[in-house]
Design a protein around this motif. Structure first.
Motif, PDB file in Angstrom:
ATOM      1  N   ASP A 181       3.799  33.417   1.377  1.00 15.31           N
ATOM      2  CA  ASP A 181       3.532  32.443   0.321  1.00 15.31           C
ATOM      3  C   ASP A 181       2.091  31.961   0.325  1.00 15.31           C
ATOM      4  OD1 ASP A 181       3.683  31.084   2.672  1.00 15.31           O
ATOM      5  OD2 ASP A 181       5.100  29.559   1.995  1.00 15.31           O
ATOM      6  N   GLN A 182       1.341  32.198   1.428  1.00 21.76           N
ATOM      7  CA  GLN A 182      -0.070  31.848   1.458  1.00 21.76           C
ATOM      8  C   GLN A 182      -0.962  32.981   0.975  1.00 21.76           C
ATOM      9  OE1 GLN A 182      -1.328  30.277   5.224  1.00 21.76           O
ATOM     10  NE2 GLN A 182       0.333  28.760   5.331  1.00 21.76           N
ATOM     11  N   ILE A 183      -0.363  34.117   0.657  1.00 19.04           N
ATOM     12  CA  ILE A 183      -1.127  35.262   0.162  1.00 19.04           C
ATOM     13  C   ILE A 183      -1.069  35.335  -1.360  1.00 19.04           C
ATOM     14  CG2 ILE A 183      -1.303  37.787   0.232  1.00 19.04           C
ATOM     15  CD1 ILE A 183      -0.073  37.684   3.024  1.00 19.04           C
ATOM     16  N   TYR A 184       0.083  34.944  -1.926  1.00 23.87           N
ATOM     17  CA  TYR A 184       0.252  35.042  -3.375  1.00 23.87           C
ATOM     18  C   TYR A 184      -0.800  34.217  -4.108  1.00 23.87           C
ATOM     19  CZ  TYR A 184       4.764  37.074  -2.176  1.00 23.87           C
ATOM     20  OH  TYR A 184       5.745  37.865  -1.658  1.00 23.87           O
ATOM     21  N   GLY A 185      -1.364  34.819  -5.150  1.00 21.58           N
ATOM     22  CA  GLY A 185      -2.372  34.132  -5.953  1.00 21.58           C
ATOM     23  C   GLY A 185      -3.791  34.315  -5.453  1.00 21.58           C
ATOM     24  N   LYS A 186      -3.967  34.938  -4.276  1.00 21.50           N
ATOM     25  CA  LYS A 186      -5.305  35.155  -3.725  1.00 21.50           C
ATOM     26  C   LYS A 186      -5.745  36.599  -3.955  1.00 21.50           C
ATOM     27  CE  LYS A 186      -5.338  31.570  -0.152  1.00 21.50           C
ATOM     28  NZ  LYS A 186      -4.190  30.825  -0.658  1.00 21.50           N
ATOM     29  N   THR A 187      -7.031  36.839  -3.840  1.00 22.37           N
ATOM     30  CA  THR A 187      -7.593  38.178  -4.022  1.00 22.37           C
ATOM     31  C   THR A 187      -7.723  38.865  -2.662  1.00 22.37           C
ATOM     32  OG1 THR A 187      -9.889  37.430  -3.790  1.00 22.37           O
ATOM     33  CG2 THR A 187      -8.888  37.320  -5.997  1.00 22.37           C
ATOM     34  N   PRO A 188      -7.889  40.190  -2.634  1.00 22.39           N
ATOM     35  CA  PRO A 188      -8.080  40.879  -1.353  1.00 22.39           C
ATOM     36  C   PRO A 188      -9.284  40.355  -0.586  1.00 22.39           C
ATOM     37  CG  PRO A 188      -7.616  42.457  -3.097  1.00 22.39           C
ATOM     38  CD  PRO A 188      -7.813  41.137  -3.752  1.00 22.39           C
ATOM     39  N   TYR A 189     -10.316  39.910  -1.306  1.00 23.45           N
ATOM     40  CA  TYR A 189     -11.535  39.452  -0.654  1.00 23.45           C
ATOM     41  C   TYR A 189     -11.348  38.092   0.007  1.00 23.45           C
ATOM     42  CZ  TYR A 189     -12.708  42.950  -4.117  1.00 23.45           C
ATOM     43  OH  TYR A 189     -12.704  44.075  -4.873  1.00 23.45           O
ATOM     44  N   GLU A 190     -10.240  37.404  -0.313  1.00 15.11           N
ATOM     45  CA  GLU A 190      -9.931  36.132   0.331  1.00 15.11           C
ATOM     46  C   GLU A 190      -8.949  36.296   1.486  1.00 15.11           C
ATOM     47  OE1 GLU A 190      -9.994  32.842  -3.152  1.00 15.11           O
ATOM     48  OE2 GLU A 190      -8.510  34.440  -3.454  1.00 15.11           O
ATOM     49  N   VAL A 191      -8.316  37.460   1.568  1.00 17.70           N
ATOM     50  CA  VAL A 191      -7.227  37.658   2.527  1.00 17.70           C
ATOM     51  C   VAL A 191      -7.631  38.599   3.650  1.00 17.70           C
ATOM     52  CG1 VAL A 191      -4.889  38.549   2.804  1.00 17.70           C
ATOM     53  CG2 VAL A 191      -5.454  37.158   0.805  1.00 17.70           C
ATOM     54  N   MET A 192      -8.283  39.719   3.325  1.00 19.05           N
ATOM     55  CA  MET A 192      -8.556  40.761   4.316  1.00 19.05           C
ATOM     56  C   MET A 192      -9.933  40.579   4.947  1.00 19.05           C
ATOM     57  SD  MET A 192      -6.830  44.190   2.713  1.00 19.05           S
ATOM     58  CE  MET A 192      -7.751  44.187   1.194  1.00 19.05           C
ATOM     59  N   PRO A 193     -10.149  41.193   6.107  1.00 16.06           N
ATOM     60  CA  PRO A 193     -11.464  41.102   6.761  1.00 16.06           C
ATOM     61  C   PRO A 193     -12.561  41.683   5.872  1.00 16.06           C
ATOM     62  CG  PRO A 193      -9.805  41.921   8.282  1.00 16.06           C
ATOM     63  CD  PRO A 193      -9.163  41.900   6.937  1.00 16.06           C
ATOM     64  N   SER A 194     -13.777  41.212   6.091  1.00 16.12           N
ATOM     65  CA  SER A 194     -14.895  41.608   5.235  1.00 16.12           C
ATOM     66  C   SER A 194     -15.211  43.092   5.335  1.00 16.12           C
ATOM     67  CB  SER A 194     -16.129  40.784   5.591  1.00 16.12           C
ATOM     68  OG  SER A 194     -16.460  40.953   6.969  1.00 16.12           O
ATOM     69  N   ASP A 195     -15.073  43.683   6.555  1.00 18.69           N
ATOM     70  CA  ASP A 195     -15.380  45.104   6.685  1.00 18.69           C
ATOM     71  C   ASP A 195     -14.378  45.962   5.908  1.00 18.69           C
ATOM     72  OD1 ASP A 195     -13.361  44.310   8.405  1.00 18.69           O
ATOM     73  OD2 ASP A 195     -13.760  45.926   9.844  1.00 18.69           O
ATOM     74  N   VAL A 196     -13.115  45.526   5.861  1.00 21.72           N
ATOM     75  CA  VAL A 196     -12.104  46.270   5.107  1.00 21.72           C
ATOM     76  C   VAL A 196     -12.356  46.141   3.613  1.00 21.72           C
ATOM     77  CG1 VAL A 196      -9.635  46.504   4.638  1.00 21.72           C
ATOM     78  CG2 VAL A 196     -10.425  45.941   6.942  1.00 21.72           C
ATOM     79  N   THR A 197     -12.663  44.925   3.143  1.00 18.89           N
ATOM     80  CA  THR A 197     -12.908  44.739   1.708  1.00 18.89           C
ATOM     81  C   THR A 197     -14.162  45.478   1.264  1.00 18.89           C
ATOM     82  OG1 THR A 197     -14.070  42.660   2.179  1.00 18.89           O
ATOM     83  CG2 THR A 197     -11.725  42.526   1.646  1.00 18.89           C
TER      84      THR A 197
END
Length: 508
Positions: free
Chosen positions: A317-333
């Motif tokens: 529920d803390q992931i919904y509504g967010k973008t990949p750049y807000e959730v995943m590590p910077s090197d992965v994004t």
């Protein structure tokens, strides 16, 4: 009323009590002056339906003179046709009943307009009816407003009846002021019988009790709705949605509320079925070991499975509504940014990367981002999946190492060797680099077959020449179904001076 007392002086026996004839004439003149000062038309009609007194306003409204009215019967002044329409009211007043009605009046100075006529019976000392006092009030503006309101109400009723939803209106006293036909069908009673009644007379006690809190909010100016189960006249218990709309008056005060009842039984069933399917889908997705996610058009997560949540170390529920750049590590994004951009343009993109697992292990992952297209072919979202291929990568690397070792081994054998598989679409060909005469190429490709009688298929297209010793070899069956042969350098050709071999692979 005061006029009745004054007009009672017109009665001869009563007037005689006030004095002689001269005094009577004085009083009549005084009454005439007072009544002429009124802007309201007034007249007195005796028991024989004759006009005995009319004031100036009455004559102006009718466009007649005093001699044309005074002493004449109503039928003579109004005309027989008009008299037939209203004589029942006159007779009722002369029988002692207080009568009021509305009619249209036409005059020479004014087009037809609406007036209200009030008849007041005049009783003598012994209670007998001696006549009636008639007053006429201009209600044209009020009547036109009423007619316009009636037309609006008629249009409203036509519209609300056509909607098919039960609709009713109640005032601040919680009395029903309007209801459409579907509401009458809903509660099983004619709406005409309910108008003016308090809600408690036809609304169930538990329903009214629950509605009470929402009524207070509606009277405060808010539009409110709630769902509940109700049993309409049909007898079936069904889910309904009740919405209250405040009726705001021009001054801002809420004068009442409209109520709309919408049957949502089918919606509730569909919603429950969708919830069940979603629970099954989530159970299925959460048991998939690889991360799964869905991004909408604005690249915000609308679905992730438990493996994805575990990987980014956040609750779902803390992931919904967010973008990949807000959730995943910077090197992965940074790695995924160009891949996501290609997928947004409609391309199915696959990739491999080295990632860090939940237990901090670096592992090879294979990912895929597929666009979700709408009916017009536009991208409305992205499906994102990844799965672990680390073990496959290790096997692939081990095979590559063994192949390199085998290649190194075969490259150092002094006798040329080759193998051809009868069950695969490829074969090994050993190129023999030799210092030949000018008539032979430096590299000779030696074809191998799996039987001693010669080739069963056409020779390889890459074959450039055959050694003269090609007929002298004897094939040997390998453990994997391959034919293995060796060629002694002494039997190849007299021109061969030095032999070096290298392994290469080509398709037949």
């Amino acid at each position: 009323m005061a006029l009745t007392k004054s007009l009672s002086r017109l009665d001869h026996p009563t007037l005689q009590t006030h004095g002689e004839g001269g005094e009577r004439e004085t009083l009549l003149a005084l009454s005439q002056r007072k009544l002429n000062a009124l802007g309201m038309p007034v007249c007195y009609i005796d028991a024989n339906q004759r006009y005995r007194f009319v004031n100036r306003a009455f004559l102006e409204w009718t466009g007649k003179t005093a001699p044309e009215v005074s002493g004449h019967e109503i039928v003579e002044v109004e005309g027989r046709e008009l008299y037939q329409l209203y004589h029942a009211y006159i007779e009722a007043a002369l029988s002692g009943e207080r009568v009021s009605f509305e009619r249209q009046l036409s005059s020479a100075k004014r087009n037809a307009f609406w007036i209200r006529v009030d008849y007041y019976p005049d009783r003598g000392p012994r209670g007998e009816i001696r006549g009636l006092l008639a007053t006429y009030t201009d209600v044209d503006n009020i009547k036109r407003l009423e007619l316009e309101a009636g037309e609006r109400e008629h249009r409203l009723r036509v519209v609300t009846d056509s909607v098919g939803l039960p609709i009713f209106y109640f005032d601040r006293a919680l009395r029903l002021r309007f209801a459409n036909k579907p509401y009458g069908v809903y509660i099983g009673a004619p709406v005409e019988d309910l108008l003016g009644q308090p809600l408690k007379n036809f609304v169930a006690a538990d329903a009214l009790s629950e509605m009470q809190g929402y009524i207070e909010r509606a009277f405060a100016g808010a539009t409110v709705s709630y769902d509940r189960k109700e049993r309409p006249a049909s007898g079936e218990l069904r889910w309904v949605r009740i919405t209250l709309f405040p009726d705001r008056e021009p001054g801002g005060r809420t004068g009442g509320a409209f109520v709309v009842i919408n049957d949502i039984e089918d919606d509730i069933r569909i919603r429950e079925a969708l919830k069940s399917q979603e629970a099954q889908l989530r159970l299925f997705a959460d048991n998939i070991p690889g991360p799964i996610a869905y991004l909408d058009r604005s690249l915000r997560y609308t679905f992730v499975n438990q493996a994805f949540a575990n990987w980014v170390c956040r609750p779902q529920d803390q992931i919904y509504g967010k973008t990949p750049y807000e959730v995943m590590p910077s090197d992965v994004t940074a790695f995924l940014r160009p891949i996501i951009r290609r997928a947004q343009e409609g391309e199915n993109v696959e990739y491999e990367r080295v990632g860090v697992s939940v237990d901090n292990q670096r592992r090879w992952m294979h990912g895929r981002i597929a666009p979700d297209l709408d009916g017009t072919g536009k991208v409305r979202g992205l499906y994102c999946t990844e799965y672990d291929i680390h073990d496959l990568k290790l096997i692939e690397q081990a095979l590559a190492t063994r192949e390199e070792q085998l290649r190194l081994f075969t490259d150092n054998i002094r006798t040329a060797a080759t193998a051809s598989s009868t069950t695969r679409s490829f074969a090994w060909w050993v190129s023999i680099a030799t210092t030949c005469s000018a008539r032979l190429p430096r590299t000779c490709w030696v074809p191998m077959w799996s039987n001693s009688s010669g080739p069963t298929s056409s020779a390889p297209r890459k074959a450039r020449a055959s050694l003269t010793s090609a007929r002298a070899w004897t094939p040997t069956a390998g453990s994997d179904g391959c034919a293995i042969a060796s060629f002694p350098t002494s039997a190849s050709t007299e021109r061969s001076r030095a032999i070096t071999s290298s392994a290469t692979t080509s398709r037949i």
